[in-house]
Design a protein around this motif. Structure first.
Motif, PDB file in Angstrom:
ATOM      1  N   GLY A 168       9.030  -2.348 -26.919  1.00 50.00           N
ATOM      2  CA  GLY A 168       8.265  -2.542 -28.145  1.00 50.00           C
ATOM      3  C   GLY A 168       7.405  -3.784 -28.150  1.00 50.00           C
ATOM      4  N   PHE A 169       7.133  -4.334 -26.969  1.00 51.39           N
ATOM      5  CA  PHE A 169       6.266  -5.512 -26.870  1.00 51.39           C
ATOM      6  C   PHE A 169       4.872  -5.154 -27.383  1.00 51.39           C
ATOM      7  CE2 PHE A 169       3.315  -8.239 -24.485  1.00 51.39           C
ATOM      8  CZ  PHE A 169       3.862  -9.483 -24.726  1.00 51.39           C
ATOM      9  N   ARG A 170       4.345  -5.976 -28.282  1.00 53.10           N
ATOM     10  CA  ARG A 170       3.091  -5.640 -28.945  1.00 53.10           C
ATOM     11  C   ARG A 170       1.889  -6.395 -28.374  1.00 53.10           C
ATOM     12  NH1 ARG A 170       3.822  -2.836 -33.631  1.00 53.10           N
ATOM     13  NH2 ARG A 170       5.960  -2.648 -34.383  1.00 53.10           N
TER      14      ARG A 170
ATOM     15  N   GLU B 137       3.298 -14.103 -28.090  1.00 56.50           N
ATOM     16  CA  GLU B 137       4.550 -13.368 -27.886  1.00 56.50           C
ATOM     17  C   GLU B 137       4.929 -13.429 -26.403  1.00 56.50           C
ATOM     18  OE1 GLU B 137       6.374  -8.901 -28.820  1.00 56.50           O
ATOM     19  OE2 GLU B 137       4.234  -9.312 -29.057  1.00 56.50           O
TER      20      GLU B 137
ATOM     21  N   LYS C  74      -3.176  -6.874 -26.893  1.00 53.73           N
ATOM     22  CA  LYS C  74      -2.674  -5.714 -27.630  1.00 53.73           C
ATOM     23  C   LYS C  74      -3.111  -4.445 -26.907  1.00 53.73           C
ATOM     24  CE  LYS C  74      -2.179  -7.674 -32.228  1.00 53.73           C
ATOM     25  NZ  LYS C  74      -2.549  -7.592 -33.659  1.00 53.73           N
ATOM     26  N   GLY C  75      -2.190  -3.507 -26.800  1.00 54.95           N
ATOM     27  CA  GLY C  75      -2.460  -2.305 -26.038  1.00 54.95           C
ATOM     28  C   GLY C  75      -2.287  -2.508 -24.553  1.00 54.95           C
TER      29      GLY C  75
ATOM     30  N   SER D  97       1.152  -9.467 -29.186  1.00 55.38           N
ATOM     31  CA  SER D  97       0.639 -10.399 -30.192  1.00 55.38           C
ATOM     32  C   SER D  97       0.441 -11.779 -29.567  1.00 55.38           C
ATOM     33  CB  SER D  97       1.611 -10.497 -31.370  1.00 55.38           C
ATOM     34  OG  SER D  97       1.813  -9.229 -31.954  1.00 55.38           O
TER      35      SER D  97
ATOM     36  N   GLY E  82       1.745 -12.396 -24.543  1.00 55.10           N
ATOM     37  CA  GLY E  82       0.770 -11.679 -25.342  1.00 55.10           C
ATOM     38  C   GLY E  82      -0.405 -12.574 -25.696  1.00 55.10           C
TER      39      GLY E  82
END
Length: 457
Positions: A41-43, A48, A21-22, A45, A65
């Protein structure tokens, strides 16, 4: 069994970036990749996966992710095996233990497709250079073998087929196998194995694999091989029979563990004992209130014919105990009580040695293969009492079922220097990235790690 999830060295492959994340601020990533992450918008997570295009629209790589890297997701790369398109891939960012990352991909790559065509071709990963590929493949192959055996229904995995599977394993590693079948079990004093399996059209048998130098430390594995369990005359309801193809999960597990021991050539004298039976119903099925005389000489009153696993294990364990092994390990899908206590994912074990327990728990944590020690609580031993025999296989009361089953088995162990019993589930009821719904290998990676430390090759 081969593991075909890794690309050969030197092949062209696409990169996979592991991003938490980040991750948009991860300086290790190319500026174009960071820009793409921000715009899509890839987070980041956990699990992911996002594919990356090049400036011509062709596939250029992927991002995985990793979330907050919380405990419980060590096999994060399993998501890649399920979500990436076909092709060759490599990990482009350092994310820690490469051996665990490689094993996660391998475990996630597993499919049980014996009875239907695979729906797609799976991707392949270039094994990270710092990972021990042979070790990863050894462990993954053992898990595949265990899963395949458990997943196969009894029409193709009865006592006869289980014997064939053990013989195939033995042939691979130059081990020997002897089988005691049908009425020969009575002649050679395995009366409880014979009694439990005699109602089936497939004769009951005791399988005995041996491998290694005779002068090496003796390690004996005993696996419950009830290929299907109707419950016998104390018949299970329909819902209770749906998963009973997995009641030979103990046998599958000791075969998987044995494959790792032999493949790694650990310096032990390995013995694998599998009582292979089907607990069926016919005119000669054993009955509640029957009294059986075991190989050890103890008499057992039958309180319930659905508590048959401990009966066949007892005869096999008595044989194992006679040669005073340094370590005896039995594995069995033995009680529903273990699932009530700890659920499907945390197998309990019981043992007579604190040093064994400590070593196993440390190994289990190291390889992300959880187990939990349960007590051999001596005051409960009296619950096994019978007014007409030495003990009862299923005493009334219904409490502490897993503990009492372990105490029953302990009655048949005297000479082994150390003994441990694993009450496994052998099944994954919910989809996980590294494990589909179906047969699952539990505790054997932890046991192999512990044995590798204790008996280094």
């Amino acid at each position: 069994m081969t593991v075909e999830c890794f690309s050969e060295d030197g092949v062209a492959s696409l990169p996979v970036y592991l991003v938490g994340k980040g991750g948009i601020d991860d300086a290790r990533l190319d500026a174009d990749v960071r820009r793409w992450i921000g715009e899509t918008g890839f987070r980041g997570s956990a699990g992911e996966v996002m594919l990356l295009p090049d400036n011509k629209g062709a596939l250029a790589g992927a991002i995985l992710g990793t979330g907050d890297d919380k405990p419980g997701t060590p096999f994060i790369t399993a998501h890649l095996a399920r979500k990436l398109p076909e092709g060759n891939w490599h990990l482009a960012t350092d994310a820690g233990d490469d051996g665990t990352l490689a094993l996660g991909f391998a475990l996630g790559h597993y499919r049980f497709d014996r009875y239907r065509k695979a729906d797609r071709h799976a991707p392949r990963l270039v094994c990270p250079t710092s990972a021990d590929r042979s070790q990863v493949e050894r462990i993954a192959a053992a898990c595949y073998l265990t899963r395949d055996l458990v997943n196969t229904p009894v029409n193709d995995m009865g006592p006869v087929e289980l014997e064939a599977g053990l013989r195939a394993l033995a042939k691979t590693y130059g081990a020997s196998v002897e089988a005691t079948i049908g009425d020969e079990l009575l002649a050679k004093n395995f009366p409880m194995i014979h009694t439990v399996g005699r109602a089936s059209v497939a004769p009951p048998r005791l399988l005995d694999l041996q491998w290694g130098r005779d002068d090496a430390p003796k390690v004996t594995l005993v696996g419950k091989g009830v290929c299907f369990d109707t419950g016998g005359l104390d018949i299970k309801p329909a819902a209770g029979m749906l998963l009973m193809k997995k009641d030979m999960g103990g046998a599958a597990h000791v075969m998987g563990l044995a494959s790792m021991i032999m493949d790694a050539r650990l310096p032990v004298r390995l013995r694998v004992l599998i009582p292979a039976v089907e607990n069926a119903i016919s005119g000669n099925a054993f009955r509640p209130s029957d009294i059986l005389t075991s190989r050890k000489g103890l008499t057992v009153e039958i309180g319930n014919t659905d508590a048959e696993g401990r009966l066949v294990l007892a005869d096999a364990m008595a044989l194992a105990d006679e040669e005073e092994p340094e370590l005896m390990i039995d594995m069995a899908t033995l009680t529903g009580a273990a699932r009530v206590a700890l659920g499907p994912d945390l197998p309990p074990f019981y043992c007579t040695s604190d040093s064994f327990a400590s070593a196993l728990l440390d190994a289990a944590e190291n390889v992300h293969d959880p187990v939990w020690r349960m007590p051999l609580f001596d005051p409960y031993d009296r619950n096994l009492s019978s007014s007409v025999a030495d003990l009862n296989n299923a005493p009334a009361g219904g409490m502490a079922g897993s503990v009492i089953a372990a105490l029953f088995l302990r009655r048949f162990v005297e000479k082994a220097k150390e003994w441990a019993h694993f009450d496994i589930y052998a099944w994954n009821p919910k989809e996980k990235p590294h494990a589909p719904v179906g047969g699952e290998a539990q505790a054997i990676r932890a046991l192999y790690e512990m044995l590798s430390r204790r008996f280094p090759a």
